[in-house]
Design an enzyme around this catalytic site. Structure first.
Site, PDB file in Angstrom:
ATOM      1  N   ASP A 126      12.975 -11.799   2.392  1.00 47.68           N
ATOM      2  CA  ASP A 126      13.464 -10.961   0.758  1.00 47.68           C
ATOM      3  C   ASP A 126      12.207 -10.744   0.139  1.00 47.68           C
ATOM      4  O   ASP A 126      11.049  -9.779   0.257  1.00 47.68           O
ATOM      5  CB  ASP A 126      13.593 -12.192   0.046  1.00 47.68           C
ATOM      6  CG  ASP A 126      12.179 -13.252   0.303  1.00 47.68           C
ATOM      7  OD1 ASP A 126      11.092 -13.512   1.153  1.00 47.68           O
ATOM      8  OD2 ASP A 126      12.259 -13.861  -0.806  1.00 47.68           O
ATOM      9  N   HIS A 172      15.568 -11.060   9.541  1.00 42.51           N
ATOM     10  CA  HIS A 172      16.802 -10.951   9.082  1.00 42.51           C
ATOM     11  C   HIS A 172      15.662  -9.963   7.536  1.00 42.51           C
ATOM     12  O   HIS A 172      14.033 -10.640   7.690  1.00 42.51           O
ATOM     13  CB  HIS A 172      16.965 -12.339   7.671  1.00 42.51           C
ATOM     14  CG  HIS A 172      17.677 -12.545   7.407  1.00 42.51           C
ATOM     15  ND1 HIS A 172      18.247 -12.520   6.986  1.00 42.51           N
ATOM     16  CD2 HIS A 172      16.883 -13.170   5.759  1.00 42.51           C
ATOM     17  CE1 HIS A 172      18.898 -12.594   5.209  1.00 42.51           C
ATOM     18  NE2 HIS A 172      17.463 -12.972   4.766  1.00 42.51           N
ATOM     19  N   ASP A 203      20.130 -13.523  17.575  1.00 38.70           N
ATOM     20  CA  ASP A 203      19.048 -12.567  17.041  1.00 38.70           C
ATOM     21  C   ASP A 203      20.351 -11.619  16.528  1.00 38.70           C
ATOM     22  O   ASP A 203      20.576 -10.794  16.566  1.00 38.70           O
ATOM     23  CB  ASP A 203      18.451 -11.385  18.014  1.00 38.70           C
ATOM     24  CG  ASP A 203      17.936 -10.429  17.732  1.00 38.70           C
ATOM     25  OD1 ASP A 203      17.418 -10.112  16.417  1.00 38.70           O
ATOM     26  OD2 ASP A 203      18.220  -9.528  18.794  1.00 38.70           O
ATOM     27  N   GLU A 263      13.996 -14.646  10.590  1.00 39.90           N
ATOM     28  CA  GLU A 263      13.735 -14.319   9.909  1.00 39.90           C
ATOM     29  C   GLU A 263      12.024 -13.465  10.214  1.00 39.90           C
ATOM     30  O   GLU A 263      11.909 -14.084  11.142  1.00 39.90           O
ATOM     31  CB  GLU A 263      12.995 -14.266   8.544  1.00 39.90           C
ATOM     32  CG  GLU A 263      12.845 -14.312   6.933  1.00 39.90           C
ATOM     33  CD  GLU A 263      13.889 -14.369   5.752  1.00 39.90           C
ATOM     34  OE1 GLU A 263      14.279 -15.808   5.834  1.00 39.90           O
ATOM     35  OE2 GLU A 263      13.186 -13.785   5.077  1.00 39.90           O
TER      36      GLU A 263
HETATM   37  O1  9MR Z   1       8.646 -21.155   5.856  1.00 40.18           O
HETATM   38  C1  9MR Z   1       9.371 -21.720   5.334  1.00 40.18           C
HETATM   39  C2  9MR Z   1      10.458 -22.406   5.642  1.00 40.18           C
HETATM   40  O2  9MR Z   1       9.673 -23.566   6.642  1.00 40.18           O
HETATM   41  C3  9MR Z   1      11.308 -23.257   5.030  1.00 40.18           C
HETATM   42  O3  9MR Z   1      11.811 -24.246   5.838  1.00 40.18           O
HETATM   43  C4  9MR Z   1      12.913 -22.817   4.505  1.00 40.18           C
HETATM   44  C5  9MR Z   1      12.979 -23.526   3.965  1.00 40.18           C
HETATM   45  O4  9MR Z   1      12.797 -23.868   2.754  1.00 40.18           O
HETATM   46  O5  9MR Z   1      11.485 -21.833   4.013  1.00 40.18           O
HETATM   47  C6  9MR Z   1      11.044 -20.802   4.507  1.00 40.18           C
HETATM   48  O6  9MR Z   1      10.695 -19.825   3.777  1.00 40.18           O
HETATM   49  C7  9MR Z   1      11.597 -18.921   2.863  1.00 40.18           C
HETATM   50  C8  9MR Z   1      10.841 -18.934   1.933  1.00 40.18           C
HETATM   51  O7  9MR Z   1      11.829 -19.881   1.068  1.00 40.18           O
HETATM   52  C9  9MR Z   1      11.396 -17.430   1.768  1.00 40.18           C
HETATM   53  N1  9MR Z   1      11.250 -16.189   2.183  1.00 40.18           N
HETATM   54  C10 9MR Z   1      11.229 -16.604   3.355  1.00 40.18           C
HETATM   55  C11 9MR Z   1      10.898 -17.566   4.083  1.00 40.18           C
HETATM   56  C12 9MR Z   1      11.193 -18.204   5.738  1.00 40.18           C
HETATM   57  O8  9MR Z   1      12.213 -18.110   5.928  1.00 40.18           O
END
Ligand code: 9MR
Length: 864
Positions: free
Chosen positions: A340, A663, A711, A720
């Protein structure tokens, strides 16, 4: 009573027929996620300016007056799998406060938006159910449902419920392709490191294995060790070990019966490329600067993102969310967090800190012109240039003086709504907003800026002072506002990153400020913390992370010169080694060599948990030179690079079976072939047994914990990429490169004897305390020259009969009266204007004059 409208899709080319006449379509699986909005609005998306909310169990979208085209206001859902030739039924119930005609499309999610269904539907003021059938003309793994609801002069509210798309063949149960049952690190093994692999088999008796070189010649044989059913994969497995083979080469394979592993290398240059690629990821993720083809290749070049060029809103003048503040910040720059385009102080802090720690441990390979960054050749180490890009963003997120909560940091900045995949950063049209300040973000800023201050000091003292000022201001603000937490529900358009326990962030920030300044208040905040002396709290068994950061402080206190007393230092070092003991035991007990306790879950980003445990093990090895720690750290890397239940390398571009569809909104080749895959060195989040995205939910039900991964670009909860995951990958790769060739008897490259760096001006301070029969000495070697001394070697001769018995922060050897001191792993370089401290204890009777002549890399030093 609800009216019912039935039709077939235009793409199907048929006249309206009752849906009941096409039972096959209705019988297929449900493809829409959260079609009744019982889970809120996810994963639905809408266009900017026509926001959706759940009202009385329906999703309602306010469409403003004056939209010109149907597509000026869209409500949609992506990721719908369609199979060519299969029939489908779409149905929904909708109403509008003013009668409208919408377009209901099921289509390609990218240009040219080819439709499978495109129907003009009349929506009245009373809820009616609309239903269409259509036959898909092409396979599409991720089609889009788009309700195009714009195109009217007036304003109205469109509400929809019970959206359903069924049909297609019942998808086959997903069976991951795991390739060969012989699992190895697909990159390779260090010549003097452990070399183990895992064999998946139903056999319960030991099997013969053979190691073949690239020509197919057998170079070693042995038998496997049956290990029973492995809990993380639920596979029956054996392990094998060919550590005795040390001959470097490429194209090795392990053969068991008729199964052959992926090819791999033995060698000591396996990790420097990974270190550099894992670090290059951060340049790729830069916001606010064009990514230069000359540095990354044409495929990965792109215009600057969020640089205030239409259609971007720009990050140089960002407002707060309504009601949060009435000022704007120039928060351009920084790194995009992940797939993102959010920029988060919380996650930015740990990420930049881990890069800084890689440099602080051993900056020798990370100096100027070592990386493909635009600042190459500016006289500053490239890693620090990269870190500065983020440090500047972190400090820019600080609440200005004179405002409420001055000195705190805004938790995050991101799009008002989630954008669709793919969206290149410069094409994002969403409004960017500052979210409220938080104590966690403020302490991330304090910690990272304090660490940055001490590392920039030799290169840019004015900038170092700015960083320290920002860090101290942030610390004071956090102390004044110790419990301002981010809202866990503030997750639209960006991640929440909420964290209601900031005792660990306080510890980390205090530790960094204490190391940098020696300040008594910071010292008190470290040793007076409830976490001090509690190894389990400092090093949680599942691994430290963005939400659990105390370990970052503890690791630095254990390795970076600081003012703790000897017993305090011993305490924090024993917390490191205690944690590492647990991880090493886990690795030894695990059939896949994984340094993660069996009871720990595979969480979102599990690969980074593994790598953070590798960082702890590696640090324990640096401190003790105990090969058990090094071996477990390296088997952790083996897991990441292919020795795992899915037989995948989780790093793009490394290994034969590497992942490539993470992602990401720009590296979205899976959705649009004109876009690239992620660049080499990009780490996937990895198995997540909680199945937290629709693709994982669809495909991975019932998966064994370490196999809950796919994947697929839409599986954001398993696949991601993120800055805080690539940072420990870079740290671990840099460490592995530096210990390559190290037999376990001593630290690696930094202190490689016989290869001292260039001589430079130096000054030595030598202070001894004497007592009956013994002495204790502290030495400071300052580099007064203009370039870094790396590695360094200090020599002197005793005039009397002193015998050194113990030493710290330096590898000290004595030959008669001649003494040589060399670096340990973390102090291999003395920057210009910088110094290194070390000490030793010894025994002596009678006279014991302090030496008065010292040479640094062969050149005489002044004695101060
Ligand atoms: O890395 C984060 C993980 O520990 C959490 O469980 C998750 C849900 O809140 O969010 C992950 O972080 C994401 C972030 O919120 C937005 N950018 C992408 C991050 C990785 O997926």
């Amino acid at each position: 009573m609800l009216g019912v409208v039935l039709s077939t899709g235009l793409a199907a080319g048929a006249l309206a027929v009752p849906a009941l006449a096409t039972p096959a379509a209705a019988e297929g699986p449900e493809l829409i996620d959260n079609g009744d909005f019982s889970d809120g609005t996810d994963p639905w998306w809408w266009t900017e300016g026509s926001p959706g909310t759940v009202v009385d169990g329906r999703l309602c979208v306010d469409v403003p007056a004056g939209t010109a085209n149907p597509w000026d206001a869209i409500l949609g859902q992506d990721g719908l799998p369609l199979t060519a030739g299969e029939s489908y039924e779409l149905s929904y119930t909708a109403s509008s406060t003013a009668p409208i005609t919408i377009r209901t499309n099921v289509q390609l999610a990218v240009d040219p938006w080819t439709t499978e269904l495109a129907s003009p539907d009349q929506i009245g003021t009373a809820p009616e159910t609309v239903s269409h059938t259509f036959t898909a003309s092409a396979d599409n793994t991720a089609a889009q449902l788009a309700f195009q609801i714009g195109g009217s002069a007036g304003a109205y509210t469109f509400c929809v419920d019970d959206v359903s798309l069924t049909g297609g063949a019942e998808p086959p149960v997903y069976e991951p392709d795991t390739g060969s049952p012989v699992r190895v690190n697909q990159v390779g093994y260090l010549t003097t490191g452990p070399k183990q692999g895992t064999f998946v088999t139903e056999a319960t008796a030991a099997q013969g294995w053979s190691l073949r070189d690239a020509d197919g010649t057998q170079v070693a044989t042995g038998t496997t060790t049956p290990r029973g059913v492995d809990p993380i994969s639920e596979q029956n497995v054996h392990t094998f070990d060919f550590s005795s083979v040390t001959e470097a080469g490429d194209g090795y394979t392990v053969v068991i019966g008729d199964a052959v592993s992926e090819p791999f290398s033995l060698g000591d240059g396996l990790y420097d490329g990974l270190r550099d690629d894992a670090l290059a990821f951060f340049y790729h993720q830069r916001s606010g600067i064009a990514i230069d083809a000359a540095l990354v290749g044409q495929e990965y070049a792109r215009p600057a993102g969020h640089a205030n060029v239409a259609p971007n809103q720009g990050d140089d003048n960002v407002p707060c969310q309504p009601g949060v503040c009435d000022y704007r910040l120039d928060a351009a720059g920084g790194w995009y967090d992940a797939g993102d385009h959010g920029k988060y102080v919380v996650n930015g802090g740990i990420s930049v800190a881990q890069l800084l720690s890689a440099f602080e441990r051993d900056g020798a390979e990370l100096g100027d012109s070592s990386l493909a960054v635009p600042e190459r050749g500016n006289g500053v180490p490239d890693l620090l240039d990269e870190a500065r890009w983020e440090l500047d963003f972190l400090t820019a997120m600080q609440v200005p003086a004179g405002e409420e909560l001055a000195g705190m940091a805004h938790h995050k900045l991101h799009d008002r709504q989630w954008t669709a995949l793919p969206t290149r950063p410069d094409q994002d049209t969403q409004l960017r907003e500052l979210h409220p300040p938080s104590t966690a973000a403020t302490l991330n800023l304090a910690a990272a800026a304090a660490q940055g201050a001490r590392l920039f000091e030799p290169y840019d003292a004015a900038y170092a002072a700015e960083l320290l000022d920002a860090a101290e201001t942030a610390w004071d603000a956090a102390v004044a506002h110790p419990a301002v937490y981010a809202d866990p529900n503030d997750g639209t358009g960006g991640g929440a990153y909420s964290d209601n326990d900031v005792s660990d962030e306080f510890f980390w920030a205090a530790a960094e400020l204490f190391i940098t300044t020696g300040g008594a208040d910071y010292r008190q905040a470290v040793t007076g913390s409830e976490l001090w002396g509690d190894g389990d709290a400092l090093f949680p068994s599942g691994g430290f992370s963005w939400g659990s950061t105390a370990a970052l402080g503890a690791l630095d206190l254990a390795t970076v010169d600081n003012g703790l007393s000897a017993s305090e230092l011993a305490s924090v070092r024993s917390a490191v080694t205690g944690a590492a003991d647990g991880f090493a035991d886990s690795a030894q007990g695990a059939a896949y060599g994984l340094p993660l306790a069996p009871e720990d879950d595979f969480v979102w980003g599990s690969n980074s948990q593994v790598l953070n445990n590798v960082v702890v093990l590696a640090t324990a090895y640096d401190l003790t030179e105990d090969a058990a720690y090094r071996d477990a750290a390296l088997t952790g890397l083996d897991y990441i690079l292919g020795r795992n239940p899915l037989n995948l390398s989780y790093v793009t571009g490394y290994g034969e079976r590497d992942v490539e569809n993470q992602h990401h909104r720009f590296w979205a080749n899976q959705l649009n072939a004109s876009l690239p895959h992620p660049p080499a060195g990009s780490l996937a989040g990895g198995p997540n047994s909680a199945l937290q995205d629709p693709v994982a939910e669809d495909l991975l039900q019932g998966c064994a914990p370490a196999m809950c991964y796919v994947d697929h670009i839409e599986s954001y909860a398993t696949n991601e990429v993120t800055i805080n995951w690539n940072a420990p990958l870079a740290w671990a790769a840099a460490w592995a490169d530096s210990v390559a060739g190290d037999g376990g008897e001593g630290p690696g490259d930094p202190g490689d004897p016989g290869d001292p760096g260039d001589p430079a001006g130096c000054e030595v301070s030598y202070v001894t305390n004497r007592w009956q029969g013994g002495f204790s000495t502290q030495v400071t070697v300052a580099n007064t020259g203009a370039s870094a001394v790396s590695p360094w070697e200090l020599r002197w001769s005793f005039a009397d009969a002193q015998r050194i018995t113990q030493h710290w922060n330096s590898a000290v050897t004595q030959d008669g009266r001649d003494v040589t001191a060399r670096p340990v792993a973390w102090n291999g370089s003395i920057p210009p204007g910088g110094s290194v401290n070390f000490g030793f204890n010894g025994t002596v009777t009678g006279a014991a004059a302090d030496p008065t002549a010292f040479t640094l890399n062969g050149e005489a030093c002044d004695v101060g």
